[in-house]
Design an enzyme around this catalytic site. Structure first.
Site, PDB file in Angstrom:
ATOM      1  N   GLY A  14       0.826  -1.212   0.000  1.00 46.47           N
ATOM      2  CA  GLY A  14       0.000   0.000   0.000  1.00 46.47           C
ATOM      3  C   GLY A  14       0.848   1.243   0.000  1.00 46.47           C
ATOM      4  O   GLY A  14       0.646   2.153   0.812  1.00 46.47           O
ATOM      5  N   ASP A  65      -2.839  -7.050  -5.523  1.00 52.79           N
ATOM      6  CA  ASP A  65      -3.906  -7.089  -4.521  1.00 52.79           C
ATOM      7  C   ASP A  65      -3.480  -8.101  -3.473  1.00 52.79           C
ATOM      8  O   ASP A  65      -3.473  -9.320  -3.734  1.00 52.79           O
ATOM      9  CB  ASP A  65      -5.216  -7.503  -5.193  1.00 52.79           C
ATOM     10  CG  ASP A  65      -6.388  -7.597  -4.213  1.00 52.79           C
ATOM     11  OD1 ASP A  65      -6.155  -7.514  -2.989  1.00 52.79           O
ATOM     12  OD2 ASP A  65      -7.532  -7.764  -4.681  1.00 52.79           O
ATOM     13  N   VAL A  66      -3.108  -7.631  -2.301  1.00 52.29           N
ATOM     14  CA  VAL A  66      -2.530  -8.523  -1.301  1.00 52.29           C
ATOM     15  C   VAL A  66      -3.567  -9.412  -0.624  1.00 52.29           C
ATOM     16  O   VAL A  66      -3.223 -10.200   0.257  1.00 52.29           O
ATOM     17  CB  VAL A  66      -1.716  -7.739  -0.240  1.00 52.29           C
ATOM     18  CG1 VAL A  66      -0.469  -7.134  -0.856  1.00 52.29           C
ATOM     19  CG2 VAL A  66      -2.576  -6.680   0.437  1.00 52.29           C
ATOM     20  N   ASN A  92       1.430  -2.644   5.525  1.00 52.27           N
ATOM     21  CA  ASN A  92       0.663  -1.419   5.740  1.00 52.27           C
ATOM     22  C   ASN A  92      -0.772  -1.482   5.235  1.00 52.27           C
ATOM     23  O   ASN A  92      -1.636  -0.777   5.741  1.00 52.27           O
ATOM     24  CB  ASN A  92       1.392  -0.253   5.056  1.00 52.27           C
ATOM     25  CG  ASN A  92       0.490   0.962   4.920  1.00 52.27           C
ATOM     26  OD1 ASN A  92       0.174   1.639   5.902  1.00 52.27           O
ATOM     27  ND2 ASN A  92       0.056   1.241   3.690  1.00 52.27           N
ATOM     28  N   SER A 142      -3.502  -0.250  14.762  1.00 50.65           N
ATOM     29  CA  SER A 142      -4.299   0.934  15.072  1.00 50.65           C
ATOM     30  C   SER A 142      -4.524   1.007  16.568  1.00 50.65           C
ATOM     31  O   SER A 142      -4.723  -0.025  17.233  1.00 50.65           O
ATOM     32  CB  SER A 142      -5.653   0.875  14.365  1.00 50.65           C
ATOM     33  OG  SER A 142      -6.504   1.919  14.806  1.00 50.65           O
ATOM     34  N   TYR A 155     -13.136  -3.895  12.398  1.00 54.47           N
ATOM     35  CA  TYR A 155     -11.853  -3.219  12.266  1.00 54.47           C
ATOM     36  C   TYR A 155     -10.999  -3.454  13.523  1.00 54.47           C
ATOM     37  O   TYR A 155      -9.814  -3.778  13.432  1.00 54.47           O
ATOM     38  CB  TYR A 155     -12.090  -1.724  12.064  1.00 54.47           C
ATOM     39  CG  TYR A 155     -10.835  -0.901  11.871  1.00 54.47           C
ATOM     40  CD1 TYR A 155     -10.164  -0.906  10.655  1.00 54.47           C
ATOM     41  CD2 TYR A 155     -10.331  -0.112  12.903  1.00 54.47           C
ATOM     42  CE1 TYR A 155      -9.011  -0.143  10.466  1.00 54.47           C
ATOM     43  CE2 TYR A 155      -9.187   0.651  12.729  1.00 54.47           C
ATOM     44  CZ  TYR A 155      -8.543   0.628  11.513  1.00 54.47           C
ATOM     45  OH  TYR A 155      -7.401   1.384  11.338  1.00 54.47           O
ATOM     46  N   ALA A 157     -11.221  -5.919  15.624  1.00 61.54           N
ATOM     47  CA  ALA A 157     -10.809  -7.325  15.687  1.00 61.54           C
ATOM     48  C   ALA A 157      -9.609  -7.577  14.792  1.00 61.54           C
ATOM     49  O   ALA A 157      -8.656  -8.273  15.181  1.00 61.54           O
ATOM     50  CB  ALA A 157     -11.976  -8.220  15.270  1.00 61.54           C
ATOM     51  N   ALA A 158      -9.634  -7.009  13.589  1.00 61.26           N
ATOM     52  CA  ALA A 158      -8.521  -7.201  12.659  1.00 61.26           C
ATOM     53  C   ALA A 158      -7.240  -6.586  13.200  1.00 61.26           C
ATOM     54  O   ALA A 158      -6.165  -7.205  13.151  1.00 61.26           O
ATOM     55  CB  ALA A 158      -8.873  -6.604  11.298  1.00 61.26           C
ATOM     56  N   LYS A 159      -7.332  -5.373  13.716  1.00 58.50           N
ATOM     57  CA  LYS A 159      -6.132  -4.704  14.214  1.00 58.50           C
ATOM     58  C   LYS A 159      -5.638  -5.332  15.514  1.00 58.50           C
ATOM     59  O   LYS A 159      -4.429  -5.348  15.791  1.00 58.50           O
ATOM     60  CB  LYS A 159      -6.413  -3.209  14.391  1.00 58.50           C
ATOM     61  CG  LYS A 159      -6.642  -2.470  13.076  1.00 58.50           C
ATOM     62  CD  LYS A 159      -5.456  -2.598  12.128  1.00 58.50           C
ATOM     63  CE  LYS A 159      -5.602  -1.713  10.902  1.00 58.50           C
ATOM     64  NZ  LYS A 159      -4.442  -1.809   9.988  1.00 58.50           N
TER      65      LYS A 159
END
Length: 245
Positions: A14, A65-66, A92, A142, A155, A157-159
């Site tokens: 990114g 596209d990762v 990132n 984050s 969001y 949960a992912a971070k």
């Protein structure tokens, strides 16, 4: 303080805008050769590459596209073709999203986790064999993961997963000399392009102990610090770059 990366190879996902571009530029100015990936317009990548070239060094932008394994493998191949061990990996890529939990669909949940967390797993695993001795992996998390923000359960949960993966990988890769850390920005000030009205940005700024939002450049400096030899005995940490949010 040694914040130089002369001649070392760095991969930034990114890398054409926001924190990713600021990080790619900070690494380039520190002497690194940067392989960046992007998923947007080619013109944006060309513009970013021109700016990086002004810092000196050899830089490449790869469209990838990762969230797609084939693209990730192609990105790893580009790093392999560079002919040097990978000294720095910056995971990132991420996406923000807002949804009340009652309205949160499984598709929306999966999209946010795939983009913010699974992509970091895929990229790190794909380049694992390319990481040189004393390499540094930095994941962009984050501060929302620790604070909790209504409407951002997916969001957060992912971070939070980024934080957990960082800690576990630091212990797994530490015996090989590879350090793994994360930075956790607060609300990054991208100005009017963020789509947030000025009064909303001002309200968010007042939440910070420093009374302002963090800039992409300030987040990038945190990444640079963790990437360099100055931080050679720092691993498994999440560095909050949030101004005391």
């Amino acid at each position: 303080m040694d914040l130089r990366l002369d001649g070392r190879l760095a991969l930034v996902t990114g890398a054409t805008r926001g924190v990713g571009f600021a990080t790619a530029l900070a690494l380039a100015r520190a002497g690194a050769d940067v392989v960046g990936c992007y998923h947007g317009e080619e013109r944006t990548a060309e513009d970013a590459l021109r700016v990086l070239a002004e810092a000196g060094g050899k830089h490449r932008m790869i469209r990838a596209d990762v969230t797609r394994p084939d693209d990730v493998n192609r990105l790893a191949g580009a790093c392999r073709e560079a002919g040097a061990p990978l000294a720095v990996l910056v995971n990132n890529v991420g996406v923000d999203a807002v949804s009340a939990f009652a309205d949160l669909t499984e598709d929306a949940w999966q999209h946010v986790l795939q983009t913010n967390l699974t992509s970091a797993y895929r990229v790190t695993r794909a380049v694992l064999g390319l990481l040189g001795p004393d390499a540094s992996v930095v994941c962009v998390g984050s501060s929302a993961a620790a604070r909790g923000v209504p409407g951002r359960a997916h969001y957060g949960a992912a971070k939070s997963g980024i934080t957990g993966m960082t800690r576990a990988l630091s212990k797994e890769l530490g015996p090989k000399g590879v350090r793994v850390n994360a930075v956790a920005p607060g609300i990054v000030d991208t100005g009017p392009e963020s789509g947030l009205p000025a009064e909303v940005r001002a309200r968010m700024a007042r939440m910070s102990a420093l009374g302002r939002l963090v800039t992409a450049d300030e987040v990038a400096q945190g990444v640079l610090f963790l990437a360099c030899d100055t931080a050679r005995y720092i691993t498994g940490v999440t560095l909050n770059v949030d101004g005391g949010l």
